[in-house]
Scaffold this active site. Structure first.
Site, PDB file in Angstrom:
ATOM      1  N   LYS A 162       0.836  -1.211   0.000  1.00  0.00           N
ATOM      2  CA  LYS A 162       0.000   0.000   0.000  1.00  0.00           C
ATOM      3  C   LYS A 162       0.866   1.255   0.000  1.00  0.00           C
ATOM      4  CE  LYS A 162      -2.727   0.941   3.737  1.00  0.00           C
ATOM      5  NZ  LYS A 162      -2.382   2.247   4.305  1.00  0.00           N
TER       6      LYS A 162
ATOM      7  N   GLY B 227      -4.659   8.110   5.464  1.00  0.00           N
ATOM      8  CA  GLY B 227      -3.733   9.074   6.073  1.00  0.00           C
ATOM      9  C   GLY B 227      -2.546   9.345   5.157  1.00  0.00           C
TER      10      GLY B 227
ATOM     11  N   ARG C  51      -7.886  12.320  12.702  1.00  0.00           N
ATOM     12  CA  ARG C  51      -6.437  12.058  12.758  1.00  0.00           C
ATOM     13  C   ARG C  51      -5.641  13.368  12.712  1.00  0.00           C
ATOM     14  NH1 ARG C  51      -5.216   6.998   8.971  1.00  0.00           N
ATOM     15  NH2 ARG C  51      -3.179   7.197   9.988  1.00  0.00           N
TER      16      ARG C  51
ATOM     17  N   ASP D  43       1.984  -1.160  12.029  1.00  0.00           N
ATOM     18  CA  ASP D  43       0.670  -1.530  11.484  1.00  0.00           C
ATOM     19  C   ASP D  43       0.315  -2.991  11.759  1.00  0.00           C
ATOM     20  OD1 ASP D  43       0.523   1.043  10.559  1.00  0.00           O
ATOM     21  OD2 ASP D  43       1.183   0.543   8.533  1.00  0.00           O
TER      22      ASP D  43
ATOM     23  N   ARG E 164      -5.909   2.243  18.060  1.00  0.00           N
ATOM     24  CA  ARG E 164      -5.714   0.788  17.956  1.00  0.00           C
ATOM     25  C   ARG E 164      -5.334   0.136  19.286  1.00  0.00           C
ATOM     26  NH1 ARG E 164      -2.922   0.585  11.888  1.00  0.00           N
ATOM     27  NH2 ARG E 164      -4.907   0.768  10.770  1.00  0.00           N
TER      28      ARG E 164
HETATM   29  O1  SPQ Z   1      -2.415   5.605   5.265  1.00  0.00           O
HETATM   30  P1  SPQ Z   1      -2.829   5.319   6.670  1.00  0.00           P
HETATM   31  O2  SPQ Z   1      -4.309   5.439   6.817  1.00  0.00           O
HETATM   32  O3  SPQ Z   1      -2.088   6.152   7.677  1.00  0.00           O
HETATM   33  O4  SPQ Z   1      -2.460   3.780   6.933  1.00  0.00           O
HETATM   34  C1  SPQ Z   1      -1.720   3.049   7.938  1.00  0.00           C
HETATM   35  C2  SPQ Z   1      -2.254   1.570   7.873  1.00  0.00           C
HETATM   36  O5  SPQ Z   1      -2.460   0.898   8.876  1.00  0.00           O
HETATM   37  O6  SPQ Z   1      -2.394   1.100   6.746  1.00  0.00           O
HETATM   38  C3  SPQ Z   1      -1.829   3.612   9.360  1.00  0.00           C
HETATM   39  F1  SPQ Z   1      -2.947   3.661   9.877  1.00  0.00           F
HETATM   40  O7  SPQ Z   1      -0.335   2.933   7.580  1.00  0.00           O
HETATM   41  C4  SPQ Z   1       0.603   4.018   7.608  1.00  0.00           C
HETATM   42  C5  SPQ Z   1       1.679   3.723   8.647  1.00  0.00           C
HETATM   43  O8  SPQ Z   1       1.141   3.535   9.918  1.00  0.00           O
HETATM   44  C6  SPQ Z   1       1.206   4.130   6.227  1.00  0.00           C
HETATM   45  C7  SPQ Z   1       2.481   4.885   6.193  1.00  0.00           C
HETATM   46  C8  SPQ Z   1       3.043   5.313   4.892  1.00  0.00           C
HETATM   47  O9  SPQ Z   1       2.691   4.752   3.845  1.00  0.00           O
HETATM   48  O10 SPQ Z   1       3.895   6.229   4.908  1.00  0.00           O
HETATM   49  C9  SPQ Z   1       3.201   5.161   7.337  1.00  0.00           C
HETATM   50  C10 SPQ Z   1       2.728   4.826   8.693  1.00  0.00           C
HETATM   51  O11 SPQ Z   1       2.157   5.978   9.297  1.00  0.00           O
HETATM   52  P2  SPQ Z   1       3.069   7.076  10.054  1.00  0.00           P
HETATM   53  O12 SPQ Z   1       2.056   8.038  10.622  1.00  0.00           O
HETATM   54  O13 SPQ Z   1       3.807   6.328  11.096  1.00  0.00           O
HETATM   55  O14 SPQ Z   1       3.934   7.705   9.078  1.00  0.00           O
END
Ligand code: SPQ
Length: 429
Positions: free
Chosen positions: A22, A94, A122, A315, A346
């Site tokens: 993703k 996000g 968020r 995650d 979570r």
């Molecule tokens: O995109 P989103 O909604 O933030 O998705 C999540 C997930 O569980 O799929 C978090 F809820 O993954 C993020 C991850 O936690 C995806 C991501 C990225 O692609 O850069 C980074 C992480 O978030 P963060 O806030 O630690 O940078």
């Protein structure tokens, strides 16, 4: 409301290829959109989050065609982005929100960004505050912390930024803005977060400097179109790695799983807990390490998971809690406050839903304590719209006595549309 029921299985056996990563799929589309020339993507994740990214960049005037796992992006460079005539809807994502804000911060036009109910809760100040310091005009609820957000970009200045959180979204947002800002942009984080942005920007011809926990880019850099091959998502693989370890008489092989060291904490945890796991066909794809991972039913023991390991598996914690419930002894998860600001809180949702299934688990300020040896029982649980909670509950359902009924199971399509099909494939063999 979509509801799915999961029943106990006798075993899970066979080989599957989990969908594309993703994080990498989002980046392939966004970077293709600001690059010059035609970018093609193979192995794209056609999950709802990545489709939101495509829809947003189409509204920004970029011609993007998607057919299943193949995407073609007609990039016209940074200048090719146009003021959108409609709001940019990020859905549940996000990553789309925060990375796109970094790109919009340097574009001389106005955009409005909204998302679903979860996105609206968020925190966005972690990116809107530094982007404002760079010169972008941003407004929104709670002083720009929550969507809807309104942004007018323009000529921005580089920033030297010390992030309080290990977040790839904060780091990536600022680096993207930095590429079109005056001077140097440097981001330092407290622990290394996933580095797909750094790796992929280099593939698109950008110079990225890394020194310890600091990443820097010079302003004025253009991206050149690429062919991107997306590895399998280790965060999706995690559900079947846990299933393979806890369902009796099982052996599962997951092909082509991305094992970037900033993401592979789940492999470390499985090994530390005593799982029988093997990596084969280790190679590189698009600058990212991949391998086939085979896991067998295993005798597990509890461990402590904390510190620098946390960003490498953040995650995966919902499904690690399911794994820990089947270990001998106690598992303690610490230093994971970031779990509170994901699609749901979570810590709370894992604890409340696993408690319904009979797990002895307590929330702490920065994580949870899970007592192993649980005999899981059927119950009705809720994903609360969080894909990873929905899938973790489904994996628990595979070993529970009695049906596990998951409310709002449609959330799973955010990152793993073929999840239930993959369970049946492994059951049939
Ligand atoms: O995109 P989103 O909604 O933030 O998705 C999540 C997930 O569980 O799929 C978090 F809820 O993954 C993020 C991850 O936690 C995806 C991501 C990225 O692609 O850069 C980074 C992480 O978030 P963060 O806030 O630690 O940078």
């Amino acid at each position: 409301m979509t509801v799915n029921s999961v029943k106990k299985v006798k075993s899970l056996n066979g080989t599957i290829r989990v969908p594309g990563d993703k994080s990498i799929s989002h980046r392939a589309v966004m970077f293709g959109a600001i690059a010059e020339g035609t970018t093609t993507v193979e192995g794209f994740l056609p999950g709802e989050d990545c489709l939101s990214t495509i829809a947003c960049f189409q509204k920004l005037g970029v011609n993007i065609e998607q057919d299943g796992e193949r995407v073609t992006i007609e990039g016209k460079g940074w200048e090719g982005l146009e003021e959108p005539s409609d709001i940019l809807d990020v859905g549940n994502s996000g990553t789309t929100t925060r990375l796109m804000l970094g790109i919009l911060a340097t574009r001389p036009f106005h955009s409005v960004v909204i998302g679903d109910d979860s996105i609206a809760k968020r925190p966005m100040a972690r990116v809107t505050n530094p982007l404002r310091k760079m010169g972008a005009e941003i407004d929104g609820r709670n002083e720009g912390n929550f969507t809807p957000l309104s942004i007018r970009g323009g000529q921005t200045k580089g920033i030297t930024y010390q992030s309080k959180v290990a977040s790839a979204q904060v780091k990536s947002c600022l680096l993207l803005a930095g590429l079109q800002s005056e001077g140097t942009t440097s981001v330092t984080e407290p622990a290394l977060s996933r580095d797909h942005t750094e790796r992929m920007l280099e593939a698109y011809g950008v110079t990225v400097t890394r020194e310890g926990l600091t990443v820097s880019v010079e302003g004025g850099q253009a991206l050149k179109a690429q062919h991107i091959v997306v590895p399998g998502d280790v965060s999706s693989a995690a559900f079947f790695l846990v299933a393979g370890a806890i369902v009796p008489n099982s052996e599962i092989t997951l092909q082509g799983v991305g094992l970037n060291p900033t993401r592979s904490g789940i492999i470390d945890v499985l090994k530390l807990m005593g799982a029988s796991l093997k990596l084969t066909n280790e190679t590189m794809v698009g600058g990212e390490p991949i391998a086939d991972v085979t896991i067998k039913t295993s005798e597990l023991h509890g461990i402590e998971i904390s510190g620098d390991l946390i960003p490498r598996l953040i995650d995966e914690i919902p499904v690690i809690a399911v794994l820990a419930s089947q270990a001998n002894g106690t598992t303690i998860i610490k230093d994971a406050e970031e779990l509170k600001v994901k699609e749901t809180n979570r810590i709370d949702t894992v604890v409340s839903e696993l408690t319904k299934l009979g797990v002895s688990i307590q929330a702490t300020e920065d994580g949870m304590i899970i007592n192993g040896g649980a005999l899981l029982k059927g119950a009705t649980v809720n994903s609360y719209g969080d894909h990873r909670i929905g899938m973790a509950m489904a994996i628990a359902g595979l070993i529970a006595e009695g049906d596990v009924t998951i409310e709002r199971s449609d959330a799973i399509a955010v990152s793993y549309p073929s999840f239930f099909e993959h369970i049946s494939l492994l059951e049939e063999k």
